[in-house]
Design a protein around this motif. Sequence first.
Motif, PDB file in Angstrom:
ATOM      1  N   GLU A 196      -6.131   6.816   9.487  1.00 49.52           N
ATOM      2  CA  GLU A 196      -5.754   6.701  10.902  1.00 49.52           C
ATOM      3  C   GLU A 196      -5.194   8.018  11.423  1.00 49.52           C
ATOM      4  N   LEU A 197      -5.764   8.489  12.528  1.00 42.62           N
ATOM      5  CA  LEU A 197      -5.278   9.676  13.227  1.00 42.62           C
ATOM      6  C   LEU A 197      -4.877   9.273  14.643  1.00 42.62           C
ATOM      7  N   GLU A 198      -3.684   9.707  15.073  1.00 45.11           N
ATOM      8  CA  GLU A 198      -3.166   9.342  16.381  1.00 45.11           C
ATOM      9  C   GLU A 198      -3.382  10.478  17.380  1.00 45.11           C
ATOM     10  N   LYS A 199      -3.813  10.127  18.571  1.00 43.79           N
ATOM     11  CA  LYS A 199      -4.064  11.123  19.611  1.00 43.79           C
ATOM     12  C   LYS A 199      -2.807  11.947  19.880  1.00 43.79           C
ATOM     13  N   GLY A 200      -2.969  13.275  19.899  1.00 37.67           N
ATOM     14  CA  GLY A 200      -1.870  14.184  20.207  1.00 37.67           C
ATOM     15  C   GLY A 200      -1.008  14.563  19.022  1.00 37.67           C
ATOM     16  N   GLN A 201      -1.131  13.864  17.885  1.00 37.04           N
ATOM     17  CA  GLN A 201      -0.284  14.140  16.728  1.00 37.04           C
ATOM     18  C   GLN A 201      -0.804  15.343  15.942  1.00 37.04           C
ATOM     19  N   TRP A 202       0.127  16.154  15.425  1.00 39.73           N
ATOM     20  CA  TRP A 202      -0.217  17.255  14.533  1.00 39.73           C
ATOM     21  C   TRP A 202      -0.173  16.776  13.091  1.00 39.73           C
ATOM     22  N   TYR A 203      -1.074  17.320  12.258  1.00 42.78           N
ATOM     23  CA  TYR A 203      -1.183  16.910  10.856  1.00 42.78           C
ATOM     24  C   TYR A 203      -1.352  18.140   9.964  1.00 42.78           C
ATOM     25  N   ARG A 204      -0.969  17.955   8.696  1.00 43.17           N
ATOM     26  CA  ARG A 204      -1.300  18.926   7.659  1.00 43.17           C
ATOM     27  C   ARG A 204      -2.058  18.188   6.553  1.00 43.17           C
ATOM     28  N   GLU A 255       0.839  -1.184   0.000  1.00 44.04           N
ATOM     29  CA  GLU A 255       0.000   0.000   0.000  1.00 44.04           C
ATOM     30  C   GLU A 255       0.878   1.239   0.000  1.00 44.04           C
ATOM     31  N   GLU A 256       0.325   2.327  -0.432  1.00 42.45           N
ATOM     32  CA  GLU A 256       1.100   3.563  -0.441  1.00 42.45           C
ATOM     33  C   GLU A 256       1.552   3.902   0.966  1.00 42.45           C
ATOM     34  N   ASP A 257       2.815   4.303   1.083  1.00 42.67           N
ATOM     35  CA  ASP A 257       3.352   4.677   2.380  1.00 42.67           C
ATOM     36  C   ASP A 257       2.939   6.112   2.684  1.00 42.67           C
ATOM     37  N   SER A 258       1.653   6.301   2.789  1.00 43.93           N
ATOM     38  CA  SER A 258       1.092   7.626   3.044  1.00 43.93           C
ATOM     39  C   SER A 258      -0.222   7.444   3.783  1.00 43.93           C
ATOM     40  N   LEU A 259      -0.664   8.496   4.438  1.00 43.70           N
ATOM     41  CA  LEU A 259      -1.885   8.411   5.234  1.00 43.70           C
ATOM     42  C   LEU A 259      -3.131   8.486   4.364  1.00 43.70           C
ATOM     43  N   ILE A 260      -3.029   9.141   3.202  1.00 45.77           N
ATOM     44  CA  ILE A 260      -4.120   9.154   2.229  1.00 45.77           C
ATOM     45  C   ILE A 260      -3.687   8.294   1.052  1.00 45.77           C
ATOM     46  N   LYS A 261      -4.519   7.347   0.663  1.00 48.12           N
ATOM     47  CA  LYS A 261      -4.186   6.441  -0.423  1.00 48.12           C
ATOM     48  C   LYS A 261      -4.613   7.030  -1.767  1.00 48.12           C
ATOM     49  N   ASN A 262      -3.732   6.870  -2.752  1.00 51.27           N
ATOM     50  CA  ASN A 262      -4.050   7.267  -4.128  1.00 51.27           C
ATOM     51  C   ASN A 262      -4.427   8.745  -4.212  1.00 51.27           C
ATOM     52  N   GLY A 263      -3.658   9.572  -3.501  1.00 50.04           N
ATOM     53  CA  GLY A 263      -3.949  11.002  -3.506  1.00 50.04           C
ATOM     54  C   GLY A 263      -3.732  11.658  -4.847  1.00 50.04           C
ATOM     55  N   SER A 264      -3.005  10.984  -5.752  1.00 49.78           N
ATOM     56  CA  SER A 264      -2.754  11.527  -7.088  1.00 49.78           C
ATOM     57  C   SER A 264      -3.796  11.086  -8.102  1.00 49.78           C
ATOM     58  N   GLU A 302      -9.297  10.619  20.943  1.00 54.20           N
ATOM     59  CA  GLU A 302      -8.600   9.345  21.041  1.00 54.20           C
ATOM     60  C   GLU A 302      -8.172   8.876  19.651  1.00 54.20           C
ATOM     61  N   THR A 303      -7.110   8.085  19.592  1.00 53.50           N
ATOM     62  CA  THR A 303      -6.642   7.551  18.310  1.00 53.50           C
ATOM     63  C   THR A 303      -7.794   6.880  17.579  1.00 53.50           C
ATOM     64  N   ASP A 304      -7.953   7.227  16.305  1.00 48.99           N
ATOM     65  CA  ASP A 304      -9.063   6.697  15.499  1.00 48.99           C
ATOM     66  C   ASP A 304      -8.502   6.141  14.188  1.00 48.99           C
ATOM     67  N   PHE A 326     -13.841  20.869   3.161  1.00 49.16           N
ATOM     68  CA  PHE A 326     -13.200  19.574   3.382  1.00 49.16           C
ATOM     69  C   PHE A 326     -12.795  19.433   4.844  1.00 49.16           C
ATOM     70  N   ALA A 327     -12.674  18.172   5.271  1.00 46.26           N
ATOM     71  CA  ALA A 327     -12.367  17.872   6.665  1.00 46.26           C
ATOM     72  C   ALA A 327     -11.981  16.406   6.778  1.00 46.26           C
ATOM     73  N   ILE A 328     -11.360  16.068   7.909  1.00 43.11           N
ATOM     74  CA  ILE A 328     -11.237  14.665   8.326  1.00 43.11           C
ATOM     75  C   ILE A 328     -12.054  14.537   9.595  1.00 43.11           C
ATOM     76  N   GLN A 329     -12.983  13.595   9.586  1.00 39.82           N
ATOM     77  CA  GLN A 329     -13.969  13.536  10.648  1.00 39.82           C
ATOM     78  C   GLN A 329     -14.180  12.106  11.126  1.00 39.82           C
ATOM     79  N   ARG A 330     -14.879  12.002  12.229  1.00 43.09           N
ATOM     80  CA  ARG A 330     -15.241  10.694  12.752  1.00 43.09           C
ATOM     81  C   ARG A 330     -16.253  10.036  11.821  1.00 43.09           C
ATOM     82  N   ASP A 331     -16.177   8.712  11.702  1.00 43.13           N
ATOM     83  CA  ASP A 331     -17.154   7.972  10.915  1.00 43.13           C
ATOM     84  C   ASP A 331     -18.419   7.790  11.758  1.00 43.13           C
ATOM     85  N   GLY A 332     -19.464   8.520  11.413  1.00 42.76           N
ATOM     86  CA  GLY A 332     -20.701   8.478  12.189  1.00 42.76           C
ATOM     87  C   GLY A 332     -21.760   7.565  11.610  1.00 42.76           C
TER      88      GLY A 332
END
Length: 492
Positions: free
Chosen positions: A235-243, A171-180, A297-299, A258-264
């Motif tokens: 995956e988002l880790e508790k306490g981590q900063w992201y861009r 898999e892509e070594d990135s947090l978002i897959k197939n961003g291109s 919390e980590t999600d 746009f946003a990254i949000q909890r799966d409701g």
Amino acid sequence: MGAAGSTAGIRISNVLLKKIDEIEITEGDKGILADGNYVYNGSFQEGEGRLGYWDVSKNGGAEVSVTNENNIRRLMVNAPEGTSADHPVIVSQSDLALSAGNTYAMSFTAEGEPGREIAVRAAGQEYSAEMNGAEQEYDYKLTLDTEPADTDLAFIFREPGLYYLDNVRIEEDSLIKNGSFNAGFSGYEPYVDSSISSDVTYVVDSLNEDNAADFSINNTGDAAWKIQLKQNNVELEKGQWYRLSLDAKASIPRKLMFAIQRDGTSDDDWTPYSGEKIVDLGTDYNTYEIVFQMTGETDPKAVLSISMGAVDGIQITEKHRICIDNINLEKIDAPDIGEQPVGENLLANSDFASGSEGWENAVTAPGAAEVSFENGRAVYNITDVGTEDWNVQLKQNGIVLEQGAHYKVTFKAKSSEARTIKLAMLSPSYAWYGGADIVLEKDQEKEVTVDFVMNETTEMNASMVISMGAITGIETPASAIELSDFSLVRTE
């Protein structure tokens, strides 16, 4: 067996579920699977003998099959005496959708006799997995700086022995897959509400664009979420900063959120971990970003959501297109924001001189209001306050609040009926930083001042929210509300 005009008893019996055939393994171009894996049938569950998509080359006496012990399936390779580099057993898969300029994470679990090894060849690069007698996970980085001669994956057994293999992933070594979007919409879920399904089409455009998501829209519908591009399992880790960043453009001036949000999906809790960012699109690509800290919390199952419906309550019925490309989410160090100057207004367009720029008009059903930004005022002609205070709101997002700092909010408010409104300073996940209930008398303009201290960790994406919907426990009549002269300053 719900509402069907009858309460008669029902009996169900003889329920059977049978497998009647193997799935059809289709040949052709491979893409990225919905879970981000470039390897097909990496857990050995599919096809005849559960070896669908895999090719086996073996010497005489070798046994290759998939075990089924306690409903746990693994590839088993029994390589006989005489197995060697010249006479190996090879289990392979061809033509994976790997491309140059990317780094991939390759992993699998394997078990074999101590001292034995499995050779792994991926896109022309070879790795060695040393066995220790127990099942363990192996992880490798696969970097493709140039276009490889082939994109095959092969597990090569050059020594006799009994081996087990499972959970093969690239898999892509990135947090978002197939961003291109080089692999089409693989990894994404385009969504269009059924009420406007005939008014929206989408493709990955490789003719006019360099592989970009391209939405053609005749009607946005009446809510932002009615047209979306989503990716699950971020995956988002508790306490981590992201861009979080993306490139986007539109054929007409319009807004995108746009946003990254909890799966409701299961409980309707769609908390936006990153905050919701609304941007104005131009006819040329611009890069838009959100910097945020994961305070929850980590999600492992957060959702990337790009909304293209009636963003900021603006419904568009003019035919247009939106292009999105280069979506990226990266871990970053906590940003150094310096110290905010005392007394400087931290709000954008605080006097509405540029209309609604920098502000979000959030009117949510059953709340209803006509909203205008003119003559230095935001005017809400509310016809239905709804059932919650957040059914009618004015918001500004992306505010930086420093830990331990003192702040003062001031603005003017006037209502055509006596009622209460709310001021709240909130985190992206709606944590309370400060605010107050504000009582307005009929037709009397009130100068509001609210002081608060930021007692939590520094927040890069705080929101200032004026809620004008139904206030719990208080009679809240529909009215016309005027808001003006906003200020948020850091005080001594």
